[in-house]
Design a protein around this motif. Structure first.
Motif, PDB file in Angstrom:
ATOM      1  N   ASP A 191       0.901  -1.172   0.215  1.00  0.00           N
ATOM      2  CA  ASP A 191      -0.039  -0.111   0.041  1.00  0.00           C
ATOM      3  C   ASP A 191       0.974   1.401  -0.137  1.00  0.00           C
ATOM      4  O   ASP A 191       1.727   1.205   0.877  1.00  0.00           O
ATOM      5  N   CYS A 192       0.749   2.249  -1.061  1.00  0.00           N
ATOM      6  CA  CYS A 192       1.504   3.347  -1.047  1.00  0.00           C
ATOM      7  C   CYS A 192       1.548   4.366   0.049  1.00  0.00           C
ATOM      8  O   CYS A 192       2.261   5.182   0.412  1.00  0.00           O
ATOM      9  N   ALA A 193       0.369   4.022   0.779  1.00  0.00           N
ATOM     10  CA  ALA A 193       0.138   5.019   2.061  1.00  0.00           C
ATOM     11  C   ALA A 193       0.951   4.677   3.205  1.00  0.00           C
ATOM     12  O   ALA A 193       0.998   5.362   4.122  1.00  0.00           O
ATOM     13  N   THR A 194       1.510   3.480   3.122  1.00  0.00           N
ATOM     14  CA  THR A 194       2.658   2.977   4.343  1.00  0.00           C
ATOM     15  C   THR A 194       3.875   3.419   3.941  1.00  0.00           C
ATOM     16  O   THR A 194       4.375   3.650   2.783  1.00  0.00           O
ATOM     17  N   GLU A 195       4.671   3.645   5.048  1.00  0.00           N
ATOM     18  CA  GLU A 195       6.146   4.074   4.979  1.00  0.00           C
ATOM     19  C   GLU A 195       7.102   2.664   4.827  1.00  0.00           C
ATOM     20  O   GLU A 195       6.919   2.090   5.928  1.00  0.00           O
ATOM     21  N   PRO A 196       7.642   2.446   3.995  1.00  0.00           N
ATOM     22  CA  PRO A 196       8.636   1.150   3.991  1.00  0.00           C
ATOM     23  C   PRO A 196       9.851   1.311   4.069  1.00  0.00           C
ATOM     24  O   PRO A 196      10.674   0.514   4.029  1.00  0.00           O
ATOM     25  N   ALA A 197      10.258   2.458   4.942  1.00  0.00           N
ATOM     26  CA  ALA A 197      11.476   2.685   5.202  1.00  0.00           C
ATOM     27  C   ALA A 197      12.053   1.456   6.526  1.00  0.00           C
ATOM     28  O   ALA A 197      13.188   1.078   6.558  1.00  0.00           O
ATOM     29  N   GLU A 198      10.856   1.275   7.539  1.00  0.00           N
ATOM     30  CA  GLU A 198      11.289   0.453   8.754  1.00  0.00           C
ATOM     31  C   GLU A 198      11.334  -0.981   8.084  1.00  0.00           C
ATOM     32  O   GLU A 198      12.186  -1.843   8.507  1.00  0.00           O
ATOM     33  N   GLY A 199      10.309  -1.317   7.259  1.00  0.00           N
ATOM     34  CA  GLY A 199      10.379  -2.719   6.977  1.00  0.00           C
ATOM     35  C   GLY A 199       9.167  -2.902   5.873  1.00  0.00           C
ATOM     36  O   GLY A 199       8.299  -2.071   5.843  1.00  0.00           O
ATOM     37  N   PHE A 200       9.132  -3.809   4.949  1.00  0.00           N
ATOM     38  CA  PHE A 200       8.191  -3.829   3.900  1.00  0.00           C
ATOM     39  C   PHE A 200       6.879  -4.544   4.548  1.00  0.00           C
ATOM     40  O   PHE A 200       7.044  -5.403   5.693  1.00  0.00           O
ATOM     41  N   ARG A 201       5.730  -4.085   4.415  1.00  0.00           N
ATOM     42  CA  ARG A 201       4.410  -4.521   4.532  1.00  0.00           C
ATOM     43  C   ARG A 201       3.484  -5.121   3.508  1.00  0.00           C
ATOM     44  O   ARG A 201       2.836  -4.267   2.799  1.00  0.00           O
ATOM     45  N   PRO A 202       3.623  -6.350   3.043  1.00  0.00           N
ATOM     46  CA  PRO A 202       3.035  -6.945   2.035  1.00  0.00           C
ATOM     47  C   PRO A 202       1.577  -7.063   1.969  1.00  0.00           C
ATOM     48  O   PRO A 202       1.043  -7.044   3.296  1.00  0.00           O
ATOM     49  N   LEU A 203       0.878  -6.400   0.987  1.00  0.00           N
ATOM     50  CA  LEU A 203      -0.391  -6.972   0.877  1.00  0.00           C
ATOM     51  C   LEU A 203      -0.684  -8.342   0.531  1.00  0.00           C
ATOM     52  O   LEU A 203       0.066  -8.839  -0.426  1.00  0.00           O
ATOM     53  N   LEU A 204      -1.339  -9.249   1.389  1.00  0.00           N
ATOM     54  CA  LEU A 204      -1.332 -10.561   1.414  1.00  0.00           C
ATOM     55  C   LEU A 204      -2.368 -11.066   0.371  1.00  0.00           C
ATOM     56  O   LEU A 204      -3.198 -10.182  -0.034  1.00  0.00           O
ATOM     57  N   ALA A 205      -2.526 -12.399   0.316  1.00  0.00           N
ATOM     58  CA  ALA A 205      -3.489 -12.903  -0.446  1.00  0.00           C
ATOM     59  C   ALA A 205      -4.774 -12.458  -0.375  1.00  0.00           C
ATOM     60  O   ALA A 205      -5.618 -12.202   0.565  1.00  0.00           O
ATOM     61  N   GLY A 206      -5.592 -12.041  -1.513  1.00  0.00           N
ATOM     62  CA  GLY A 206      -6.936 -11.465  -1.466  1.00  0.00           C
ATOM     63  C   GLY A 206      -7.137 -10.152  -1.197  1.00  0.00           C
ATOM     64  O   GLY A 206      -8.052  -9.400  -1.747  1.00  0.00           O
ATOM     65  N   ALA A 207      -6.178  -9.479  -1.045  1.00  0.00           N
ATOM     66  CA  ALA A 207      -6.054  -8.073  -1.129  1.00  0.00           C
ATOM     67  C   ALA A 207      -6.254  -7.221  -2.364  1.00  0.00           C
ATOM     68  O   ALA A 207      -5.530  -7.856  -3.287  1.00  0.00           O
ATOM     69  N   GLY A 208      -7.282  -6.177  -2.277  1.00  0.00           N
ATOM     70  CA  GLY A 208      -7.387  -5.788  -3.648  1.00  0.00           C
ATOM     71  C   GLY A 208      -6.564  -4.624  -4.057  1.00  0.00           C
ATOM     72  O   GLY A 208      -5.781  -4.135  -3.155  1.00  0.00           O
ATOM     73  N   PRO A 209      -6.833  -3.816  -5.071  1.00  0.00           N
ATOM     74  CA  PRO A 209      -5.889  -2.736  -5.394  1.00  0.00           C
ATOM     75  C   PRO A 209      -6.133  -1.621  -4.387  1.00  0.00           C
ATOM     76  O   PRO A 209      -7.264  -1.499  -3.715  1.00  0.00           O
ATOM     77  N   THR A 210      -5.117  -0.852  -4.342  1.00  0.00           N
ATOM     78  CA  THR A 210      -5.371   0.241  -3.143  1.00  0.00           C
ATOM     79  C   THR A 210      -5.101   1.694  -3.792  1.00  0.00           C
ATOM     80  O   THR A 210      -4.485   1.731  -4.990  1.00  0.00           O
ATOM     81  N   THR A 211      -5.241   2.619  -3.139  1.00  0.00           N
ATOM     82  CA  THR A 211      -5.108   3.870  -3.936  1.00  0.00           C
ATOM     83  C   THR A 211      -3.511   4.131  -3.941  1.00  0.00           C
ATOM     84  O   THR A 211      -2.828   4.058  -2.897  1.00  0.00           O
ATOM     85  N   VAL A 212      -3.215   4.829  -5.032  1.00  0.00           N
ATOM     86  CA  VAL A 212      -1.872   5.049  -5.422  1.00  0.00           C
ATOM     87  C   VAL A 212      -1.469   6.249  -5.045  1.00  0.00           C
ATOM     88  O   VAL A 212      -1.999   7.325  -5.116  1.00  0.00           O
TER      89      VAL A 212
END
Length: 397
Positions: A322-343
């Motif tokens: 999700d582009c709304a999350t900050e990936p600097a600390e660690g990656f937060r994957p969108l897991l199985a079943g998650a739909g498209p998110t706001t870019v």
């Protein structure tokens, strides 16, 4: 009448035999003053000193003699003072030489000239719902189906010497770069966020402070993102479901100057991940997470000897996130079943006083599996909403 000390037959003819025949005027030029006595090379011991069992009749007056050469007062003689002065001069010269060596402006501390890392981390939002399933099935139906597993996917190029570096030095630089990729992208403890030392020990000492700050207090300021140095997942979000990470990419090298080599890397890592709170043996709870890392590593001769690297730049694309999350600390994957998110990142309000300032971020759209792509190419950050496939990277946008 003869007196004690006279010859038995009297004084030989022509030789004066009495005190009355001595002429003091002949010895008037010889003056036995205190300076004359002190300058003598030998000095007679006193009667008490000669009573010792192994005592000698005289003592040496050389400058290395430890005995007193002065009068009865016991003060140090001229020879002893000269010896002490010589020792003092030698000690002073040695101390000055050591001081000048430590203060030499041309001697640099190890790793003191390392440049700070410049990193860019781009989250990739999914364009379609994230597919789930077993790791083996997911890999088989993805662009990573033909990728090698683990370190086998990081292969060294053909090696040749450069103008100022030998072939063995080039091999050393490439092997250090491969070690860095393995430790920072494949080590299970690093991926889970439990350790960072396997990566730290491979860094130039001049970058350790920046690395430590990035790991302990990460920030998306382009200098202190932990995910710029290594790959790790937020342990509260996802864990690796399959240790057989799929890897593909290239290594290249060039000589920057007579004192430095540069190795550039461009590799895609595909991980099978599952929810951190889910059961480990879930049949269809896994999904794929793709990370493309483009690094530039610099080596001087000291780095090659110590087997360490200076990471000059890192460009990372990772998704689905999700582009709304900050990936600097660690990656937060969108897991199985998650739909498209706001870019795009959250809006920043310049009029909101007292709130922490957010660094404007970049975001891309993760291309669906099987999207066509071209050969790997190092590219600038993609513009927002650009479709990017890190597994099959296309030409520069």
């Amino acid at each position: 009448m003869a007196v004690p000390g006279d010859p038995p037959n009297g004084t030989p003819e022509g030789i004066g035999g009495g005190d009355d025949e001595l002429r003091p005027d002949e010895f008037r030029s010889v003056v036995f003053d205190e300076d004359f006595v002190r300058a003598a090379r030998l000095q007679e011991f006193s009667a008490q000193e000669r009573m010792g069992e192994h005592a000698r009749a005289v003592r040496s007056r050389s400058i290395w003699s430890g005995g007193s050469a002065g009068p009865r007062t016991g003060s140090p003689g001229r020879g002893a003072r000269q010896g002490m002065l010589l020792v003092l001069l030698i000690a002073s010269a040695f101390a000055i030489a050591v001081y000048m060596g430590m203060r030499n402006p041309y001697v640099q501390a190890p790793g003191g000239n390392a440049e700070p890392l410049s990193s860019t981390v781009v989250p990739l939002a999914p364009a379609v719902p994230v597919p789930g399933g077993r790791p083996a099935d997911l890999y088989a139906n993805s662009p990573a189906a033909e990728y090698r597993i683990g370190a086998a996917g990081i292969t060294l190029p053909a090696v040749r010497r450069t103008h100022h570096f030998t072939e063995s030095q080039v091999v050393a630089a490439l092997s250090i770069a491969k070690d860095y990729l393995v430790q920072s992208s494949l080590d299970p403890d690093v991926l889970s966020g439990a350790a960072s030392r396997p990566v730290r020990v491979l860094l130039d000492p001049g970058q350790l402070a920046q690395f430590d700050e990035s790991v302990t207090t990460p920030s998306g300021d382009g200098r202190h993102a932990a995910t710029g140095w290594l790959v790790r997942f937020d342990p509260a979000t996802a864990v690796v479901a399959d240790s057989r990470v799929r890897v593909s990419g290239i290594l290249a090298f060039q000589e920057l100057n007579p004192e430095a080599l540069e190795v550039s890397t461009d590799h895609t890592f595909v991980y099978a991940v599952r929810p951190a709170a889910g059961p480990p043996a879930a049949a269809d709870g896994a999904s794929l997470f793709t990370v493309r890392r483009e690094l530039r590593l610099r080596f001087d001769r000291e780095d090659l000897t110590a087997r360490r690297a200076e990471i000059s730049s890192a460009y990372v694309m990772a998704g689905p996130q999700d582009c709304a999350t900050e990936p600097a600390e660690g990656f937060r994957p969108l897991l199985a079943g998650a739909g498209p998110t706001t870019v795009g990142p959250p809006a920043s309000d310049p009029y909101a006083a007292g709130q922490p300032r957010r660094t404007a971020g970049l975001c891309g759209v993760l291309a669906p599996a099987g999207a066509p792509g071209g050969p790997p190419a190092t590219s600038p950050p993609p513009p927002p909403a650009a479709a990017v496939s890190p597994a099959r990277p296309g030409p520069s946008p």
